[in-house]
Design a protein around this motif. Structure first.
Motif, PDB file in Angstrom:
ATOM      1  N   THR A   1     -12.144   4.709   0.626  1.00 16.89           N
ATOM      2  CA  THR A   1     -11.650   4.673  -0.751  1.00 16.89           C
ATOM      3  C   THR A   1     -12.428   5.607  -1.679  1.00 16.89           C
TER       4      THR A   1
ATOM      5  N   ARG B   1       0.842  -1.193   0.000  1.00 18.20           N
ATOM      6  CA  ARG B   1       0.000   0.000   0.000  1.00 18.20           C
ATOM      7  C   ARG B   1       0.879   1.246   0.000  1.00 18.20           C
TER       8      ARG B   1
ATOM      9  N   THR C   1      -6.805  -2.740   7.940  1.00 17.64           N
ATOM     10  CA  THR C   1      -7.254  -2.999   6.567  1.00 17.64           C
ATOM     11  C   THR C   1      -8.729  -2.688   6.407  1.00 17.64           C
TER      12      THR C   1
ATOM     13  N   GLU D   1      -9.643   0.128   3.608  1.00 16.72           N
ATOM     14  CA  GLU D   1     -10.292  -0.400   2.403  1.00 16.72           C
ATOM     15  C   GLU D   1     -11.794  -0.322   2.451  1.00 16.72           C
ATOM     16  N   SER D   2     -12.337   0.397   3.438  1.00 19.09           N
ATOM     17  CA  SER D   2     -13.790   0.555   3.506  1.00 19.09           C
ATOM     18  C   SER D   2     -14.253   1.487   2.388  1.00 19.09           C
TER      19      SER D   2
END
Length: 310
Positions: free
Chosen positions: A308, A79, A299, A303-304
């Motif tokens: 994003t 990332r 994470t 990455e929700s």
């Protein structure tokens, strides 16, 4: 995620040995400018032994004016749009960026995210608020590097956990945008030590009231506490603490205060574990699972859909 019902045999044996050897010695020794150089070296050396870096870890030195530290990227940490700002522990008087390279390596690998371990000035040479100012400078440095607040996860352990949470609270009081998350390993929440004393935990392998009070006294004479207020915009928080450690009550009380303020907070109490067991995977096999839990937590935030969205 729930912690196991009981610590491993290796964990319990290590704690018992330390409780009857390291703990009384640490409590008896003075903490002053004469003893600290040796103590700092001993702590750093021990941490490298019980928690070395993972193979394949890369390290980039940061030396930019008043901001110093290391950006540690663990194996498979791919990332690049986010960063973890990690504040190391050491009772405000010890600990170093280099000693925490193993912790950063594992946290980076578990989260797939680079970890910036920020250096800060230590007491007694530099008492409060020097450390708080240095951590705030590191955070602003990341902002200038182009990371949005919600792509920065604050993290720290013990005294560093206090400093990381204190930064989140200070930012919230100023009405600044919230960070992406907050991860705390065995955080101190009350520098007056009243919560820890009332908690009655006495099975930690290293820490005691005597040792903690001597260290904190060099940092501040004020009874500083982490007190989130209702309505504060604070990041979702994960707190991990050891069930046998001296500061377990601090972690539990901080979780309750965060929840009362309206903050989403997950508390994990790991049975039989000493203070910041995550730094000693060679002695506490559960450290690997704790990092895994932290990785899943971070994470889920980064990455929700909300994180994003453009």
């Amino acid at each position: 995620m729930t912690a196991p019902d009981r610590g491993s045999l290796r964990t319990r044996a290590a704690r018992l040995v330390a409780e009857h050897t390291v703990k009384p010695l640490a409590a008896a020794l003075p903490v002053n400018t004469a003893t600290l150089p040796v103590a700092r070296l001993a702590i750093d050396t021990a941490m490298r032994v019980v928690g070395p870096s993972l193979a394949g870890t890369s390290v980039d030195q940061v030396d930019d004016g008043a901001v110093h530290g290391e950006i540690v990227t663990g194996p498979k940490a791919d990332r690049r749009d986010a960063m973890i700002l990690y504040v190391h522990g050491g009772g405000f008087v010890a600990g170093s960026v280099a000693a925490y390279r193993g912790v950063a390596s594992r946290l980076s690998t578990a989260t797939r995210t680079p970890v910036f371990v920020s250096g800060y000035r230590l007491a007694p040479e530099h008492p409060s608020p020097c450390a708080q100012l240095d951590v705030a400078r590191a955070y602003r440095w990341l902002l200038r590097r182009g990371f949005a607040p919600d792509r920065i996860v604050l993290a720290g352990d013990s005294a560093g956990g206090f400093l990381a949470a204190d930064l989140a609270l200070a930012n919230a009081r100023l009405g600044m945008p919230g960070q992406g998350g907050l991860v705390l390993f065995s955080p101190m929440a009350d520098l007056g030590l009243s919560i820890a004393q009332a908690g009655g935990r006495n099975r930690d392998g290293v820490l005691s009231y005597a040792l903690s009070a001597k260290a904190v006294a060099h940092f501040t004479s004020d009874r500083l506490e982490l007190r989130p207020e209702r309505g504060m915009v604070l990041p979702p928080t994960l707190i991990q603490t050891g069930g046998a450690e001296y500061f377990a009550a601090d972690a539990i009380e901080l979780a309750e205060r965060l929840r009362a303020s309206g903050t989403a907070c997950e508390l994990q109490v790991w049975p039989d574990q000493m203070h910041v067991f995550q730094v000693m995977p060679a002695l506490a096999p559960e450290a690997r699972f704790a990092f895994g839990a932290a990785g899943r937590f971070v994470t889920s935030l980064l990455e929700s859909p909300a994180a994003t969205a453009v």
